[in-house]
Design a protein around this motif. Structure first.
Motif, PDB file in Angstrom:
ATOM      1  N   LYS A  65      34.291  38.606  49.980  1.00  0.00           N
ATOM      2  CA  LYS A  65      34.506  39.999  49.939  1.00  0.00           C
ATOM      3  C   LYS A  65      34.114  40.828  51.149  1.00  0.00           C
ATOM      4  CE  LYS A  65      33.009  44.213  46.818  1.00  0.00           C
ATOM      5  NZ  LYS A  65      32.514  44.372  45.671  1.00  0.00           N
ATOM      6  N   LYS A  66      32.828  40.349  51.780  1.00  0.00           N
ATOM      7  CA  LYS A  66      32.564  40.832  53.075  1.00  0.00           C
ATOM      8  C   LYS A  66      33.638  40.895  54.076  1.00  0.00           C
ATOM      9  CE  LYS A  66      27.807  38.729  52.308  1.00  0.00           C
ATOM     10  NZ  LYS A  66      26.635  37.779  52.702  1.00  0.00           N
ATOM     11  N   ILE A  67      34.402  40.086  54.191  1.00  0.00           N
ATOM     12  CA  ILE A  67      35.681  39.940  54.920  1.00  0.00           C
ATOM     13  C   ILE A  67      36.374  40.882  54.570  1.00  0.00           C
ATOM     14  CG2 ILE A  67      37.430  38.744  56.205  1.00  0.00           C
ATOM     15  CD1 ILE A  67      35.580  36.059  55.733  1.00  0.00           C
ATOM     16  N   TYR A  68      37.317  40.833  53.321  1.00  0.00           N
ATOM     17  CA  TYR A  68      38.370  41.651  53.104  1.00  0.00           C
ATOM     18  C   TYR A  68      38.034  43.270  52.946  1.00  0.00           C
ATOM     19  CZ  TYR A  68      37.419  41.183  47.898  1.00  0.00           C
ATOM     20  OH  TYR A  68      36.812  41.291  46.792  1.00  0.00           O
ATOM     21  N   SER A  69      36.510  43.348  52.861  1.00  0.00           N
ATOM     22  CA  SER A  69      36.120  44.771  52.443  1.00  0.00           C
ATOM     23  C   SER A  69      36.268  45.641  54.118  1.00  0.00           C
ATOM     24  CB  SER A  69      34.708  44.747  52.090  1.00  0.00           C
ATOM     25  OG  SER A  69      34.468  44.387  50.756  1.00  0.00           O
ATOM     26  N   GLN A  70      36.338  44.949  54.984  1.00  0.00           N
ATOM     27  CA  GLN A  70      36.510  45.599  56.255  1.00  0.00           C
ATOM     28  C   GLN A  70      38.033  46.013  56.583  1.00  0.00           C
ATOM     29  OE1 GLN A  70      35.324  42.646  59.465  1.00  0.00           O
ATOM     30  NE2 GLN A  70      33.614  41.838  58.011  1.00  0.00           N
ATOM     31  N   TYR A  71      38.967  45.556  55.722  1.00  0.00           N
ATOM     32  CA  TYR A  71      40.340  46.087  55.904  1.00  0.00           C
ATOM     33  C   TYR A  71      40.818  47.443  55.028  1.00  0.00           C
ATOM     34  CZ  TYR A  71      41.274  41.283  57.892  1.00  0.00           C
ATOM     35  OH  TYR A  71      41.247  40.270  58.899  1.00  0.00           O
ATOM     36  N   GLN A  72      41.663  48.152  55.843  1.00  0.00           N
ATOM     37  CA  GLN A  72      41.987  49.288  55.235  1.00  0.00           C
ATOM     38  C   GLN A  72      43.358  49.208  54.565  1.00  0.00           C
ATOM     39  OE1 GLN A  72      40.007  52.268  55.405  1.00  0.00           O
ATOM     40  NE2 GLN A  72      38.866  50.921  56.446  1.00  0.00           N
ATOM     41  N   ALA A  73      43.633  50.089  53.336  1.00  0.00           N
ATOM     42  CA  ALA A  73      44.672  49.990  52.861  1.00  0.00           C
ATOM     43  C   ALA A  73      45.116  48.658  52.236  1.00  0.00           C
ATOM     44  CB  ALA A  73      46.062  50.675  53.714  1.00  0.00           C
ATOM     45  N   LYS A  74      43.880  48.225  51.299  1.00  0.00           N
ATOM     46  CA  LYS A  74      44.421  46.902  50.830  1.00  0.00           C
ATOM     47  C   LYS A  74      44.280  46.921  49.262  1.00  0.00           C
ATOM     48  CE  LYS A  74      39.195  46.325  50.518  1.00  0.00           C
ATOM     49  NZ  LYS A  74      38.893  47.624  51.287  1.00  0.00           N
ATOM     50  N   LYS A  75      45.139  46.093  48.734  1.00  0.00           N
ATOM     51  CA  LYS A  75      45.460  45.707  47.431  1.00  0.00           C
ATOM     52  C   LYS A  75      44.798  44.231  47.258  1.00  0.00           C
ATOM     53  CE  LYS A  75      47.334  45.175  43.294  1.00  0.00           C
ATOM     54  NZ  LYS A  75      46.961  46.133  41.979  1.00  0.00           N
ATOM     55  N   VAL A  76      43.857  44.261  46.292  1.00  0.00           N
ATOM     56  CA  VAL A  76      43.253  42.750  45.950  1.00  0.00           C
ATOM     57  C   VAL A  76      43.739  42.469  44.706  1.00  0.00           C
ATOM     58  CG1 VAL A  76      41.097  41.386  45.551  1.00  0.00           C
ATOM     59  CG2 VAL A  76      41.180  43.401  47.182  1.00  0.00           C
ATOM     60  N   ILE A  77      44.261  41.098  44.659  1.00  0.00           N
ATOM     61  CA  ILE A  77      44.884  40.351  43.503  1.00  0.00           C
ATOM     62  C   ILE A  77      44.086  38.990  43.441  1.00  0.00           C
ATOM     63  CG2 ILE A  77      46.746  39.130  42.315  1.00  0.00           C
ATOM     64  CD1 ILE A  77      48.539  41.067  43.772  1.00  0.00           C
ATOM     65  N   GLY A  78      43.226  38.746  42.425  1.00  0.00           N
ATOM     66  CA  GLY A  78      42.821  37.667  41.946  1.00  0.00           C
ATOM     67  C   GLY A  78      43.272  36.614  40.920  1.00  0.00           C
ATOM     68  N   ILE A  79      43.484  35.532  41.251  1.00  0.00           N
ATOM     69  CA  ILE A  79      43.959  34.615  40.151  1.00  0.00           C
ATOM     70  C   ILE A  79      43.206  33.268  40.044  1.00  0.00           C
ATOM     71  CG2 ILE A  79      46.429  35.268  40.647  1.00  0.00           C
ATOM     72  CD1 ILE A  79      46.695  32.506  42.123  1.00  0.00           C
ATOM     73  N   ALA A  80      43.298  32.742  38.837  1.00  0.00           N
ATOM     74  CA  ALA A  80      42.333  31.637  38.455  1.00  0.00           C
ATOM     75  C   ALA A  80      43.429  30.506  37.804  1.00  0.00           C
ATOM     76  CB  ALA A  80      41.221  31.767  37.714  1.00  0.00           C
ATOM     77  N   THR A  81      43.141  29.414  38.156  1.00  0.00           N
ATOM     78  CA  THR A  81      44.391  28.289  37.569  1.00  0.00           C
ATOM     79  C   THR A  81      43.257  27.405  36.752  1.00  0.00           C
ATOM     80  OG1 THR A  81      43.881  27.102  39.645  1.00  0.00           O
ATOM     81  CG2 THR A  81      45.774  28.641  39.553  1.00  0.00           C
ATOM     82  N   ALA A  82      43.756  26.007  36.871  1.00  0.00           N
ATOM     83  CA  ALA A  82      43.339  25.210  35.701  1.00  0.00           C
ATOM     84  C   ALA A  82      41.966  25.112  35.109  1.00  0.00           C
ATOM     85  CB  ALA A  82      43.908  23.741  36.145  1.00  0.00           C
ATOM     86  N   ALA A  83      41.181  24.897  36.047  1.00  0.00           N
ATOM     87  CA  ALA A  83      39.531  24.884  35.597  1.00  0.00           C
ATOM     88  C   ALA A  83      39.162  26.031  34.663  1.00  0.00           C
ATOM     89  CB  ALA A  83      38.836  24.949  36.693  1.00  0.00           C
ATOM     90  N   VAL A  84      39.593  27.227  35.196  1.00  0.00           N
ATOM     91  CA  VAL A  84      39.231  28.523  34.303  1.00  0.00           C
ATOM     92  C   VAL A  84      40.235  28.560  33.228  1.00  0.00           C
ATOM     93  CG1 VAL A  84      39.049  30.894  34.432  1.00  0.00           C
ATOM     94  CG2 VAL A  84      38.681  29.838  36.282  1.00  0.00           C
ATOM     95  N   ARG A  85      41.596  28.184  33.249  1.00  0.00           N
ATOM     96  CA  ARG A  85      42.311  28.043  31.998  1.00  0.00           C
ATOM     97  C   ARG A  85      41.872  27.037  30.759  1.00  0.00           C
ATOM     98  NH1 ARG A  85      46.939  27.272  35.242  1.00  0.00           N
ATOM     99  NH2 ARG A  85      47.074  25.038  34.939  1.00  0.00           N
ATOM    100  N   GLN A  86      41.316  26.205  31.470  1.00  0.00           N
ATOM    101  CA  GLN A  86      41.097  25.160  30.351  1.00  0.00           C
ATOM    102  C   GLN A  86      39.589  25.153  29.663  1.00  0.00           C
ATOM    103  OE1 GLN A  86      41.325  21.405  32.371  1.00  0.00           O
ATOM    104  NE2 GLN A  86      43.503  21.602  33.015  1.00  0.00           N
ATOM    105  N   ALA A  87      38.671  26.086  30.535  1.00  0.00           N
ATOM    106  CA  ALA A  87      37.169  26.305  30.076  1.00  0.00           C
ATOM    107  C   ALA A  87      37.062  27.104  28.837  1.00  0.00           C
ATOM    108  CB  ALA A  87      36.668  27.088  31.298  1.00  0.00           C
ATOM    109  N   LYS A  88      36.265  26.331  28.196  1.00  0.00           N
ATOM    110  CA  LYS A  88      35.592  27.041  26.793  1.00  0.00           C
ATOM    111  C   LYS A  88      34.775  28.068  27.169  1.00  0.00           C
ATOM    112  CE  LYS A  88      36.385  22.818  24.004  1.00  0.00           C
ATOM    113  NZ  LYS A  88      35.562  21.956  22.944  1.00  0.00           N
ATOM    114  N   ASN A  89      34.062  28.151  28.457  1.00  0.00           N
ATOM    115  CA  ASN A  89      33.349  29.204  28.897  1.00  0.00           C
ATOM    116  C   ASN A  89      33.858  30.078  29.453  1.00  0.00           C
ATOM    117  OD1 ASN A  89      32.884  27.229  30.515  1.00  0.00           O
ATOM    118  ND2 ASN A  89      30.647  27.780  31.000  1.00  0.00           N
ATOM    119  N   GLN A  90      35.271  30.123  29.662  1.00  0.00           N
ATOM    120  CA  GLN A  90      35.904  30.952  30.432  1.00  0.00           C
ATOM    121  C   GLN A  90      35.751  32.356  30.381  1.00  0.00           C
ATOM    122  OE1 GLN A  90      40.222  33.153  29.823  1.00  0.00           O
ATOM    123  NE2 GLN A  90      40.470  31.030  30.145  1.00  0.00           N
ATOM    124  N   ALA A  91      35.395  32.922  29.380  1.00  0.00           N
ATOM    125  CA  ALA A  91      34.985  34.587  29.145  1.00  0.00           C
ATOM    126  C   ALA A  91      33.804  34.715  30.052  1.00  0.00           C
ATOM    127  CB  ALA A  91      34.716  34.938  27.933  1.00  0.00           C
TER     128      ALA A  91
END
Length: 310
Positions: A65-91
């Protein structure tokens, strides 16, 4: 012009890619960073994300975040895959990321992850008939491509980290443990009925373990740019010889193999096992490597939607 930031939270590493998109929908990558946070470490059969692994991952996101915050006109997309998908404590993990980083993560289903892999590969590798294999830390995605279309796709809950932990393949590897792992992976593959239709097709490889396989061989062949793996190919015999070399000795010996990152030496045997078993099952004669996968698939979809390109 805008900057598209993609944060990709995998089971073994967290990656950030920043792509600059011009008004005509063309784009190019301007920054890429990886942090090996091992989010799936210690999840075990209970599928519980461990506090230390969650903290490592969130700290990596904070550094990004410290890096991408320096950029202008940005769109941030965050994705998570298998570990979070399978986790019972995902929330709990998703809330911590939202509270501390300020982003809402999209947890991809296995089929979504496989489809984005397909989009990323097919638009950049120029191959119309193949089987794609993406080996992650806690899952593998398989996609059969027929005449340029995704004919079949699936995700299975095995990957470099959980295979290594479950079958004790991190250091000194016994024949019994290796056989047990191979036997169970074969059982999983036997339940995917469409795999037989991919017989003799070239395998297109994605994921950290597969990239390591490419780098080891490029280093052995004295290639200057060992990370330039896109379109690189190996024969099945070359893959199997490399795997045999990895099986010799313990983790300290593997750390000395050129092209193999030190922090991947303990999971590389388990990480490549899905490939070794799959090559045998479909009688693959060669493998090709793609640097484009999920993130590039997401970029493609985003540009199609926002810029009206096809």
């Amino acid at each position: 012009m805008e900057n598209l930031v993609i944060l990709d939270i995998g089971s073994n590493s967290v990656r950030m890619a920043i792509n600059q998109i011009t008004d005509d929908g063309s784009y190019h990558e301007i920054k890429r960073i990886k942090s090996d946070s091992r989010l799936s470490e210690g999840m075990g059969r209970g599928k519980i994300l461990q506090p230390a692994a969650m903290e490592r991952t969130i700290q990596s996101l904070a550094n990004f975040k410290k890096i991408y915050s320096q950029y202008q006109a940005k769109k941030v997309i965050g994705i998570a895959t298998a570990a979070v998908r399978q986790a019972k404590n995902q929330a709990k993990f998703l809330k911590a990321v939202k509270d501390r980083i300020g982003i809402s993560l999209q947890v991809l289903t296995g089929n979504q992850e496989a489809y984005y892999d397909y989009l990323g590969v097919i638009n950049r590798l120029g191959i119309n008939n193949c089987l794609i294999l993406d080996i992650g830390g806690a899952s593998c995605e398989l996609i059969r491509v027929n005449n340029g279309q995704s004919a079949n796709l699936t995700s299975i809950p095995i990957g470099a980290v959980n295979i290594t932990e479950r079958y004790h393949l991190s250091d000194n590897i016994t024949g019994a443990n290796l056989f047990n792992a191979q036997f169970n992976i074969r059982k999983i593959y036997s339940k995917i009925d469409w795999l037989s239709r991919a017989a003799h097709q070239p395998l297109v490889l994605l994921g950290g373990a597969n990239r390591t396989l490419a780098r080891i061989n490029r280093r052995r062949q004295n290639m200057v740019r060992i990370d330039a793996i896109h379109g690189y190919h190996l024969t099945a015999e070359q893959v199997n010889r490399t795997y045999l070399n990895l099986l010799k000795g313990n983790v300290n010996r593997r750390r000395k193999i050129q092209g193999l990152e030190h922090d991947r030496a303990d999971i590389i045997v388990g990480g490549l096992l899905p490939l070794i078993v799959l090559m045998e099952k479909i009688d693959a004669k060669k493998v090709l490597f793609s640097e484009s996968g999920v993130r590039e698939g997401i970029i493609t979809e985003y540009i199609q939607k926002e810029y009206g390109t096809e």
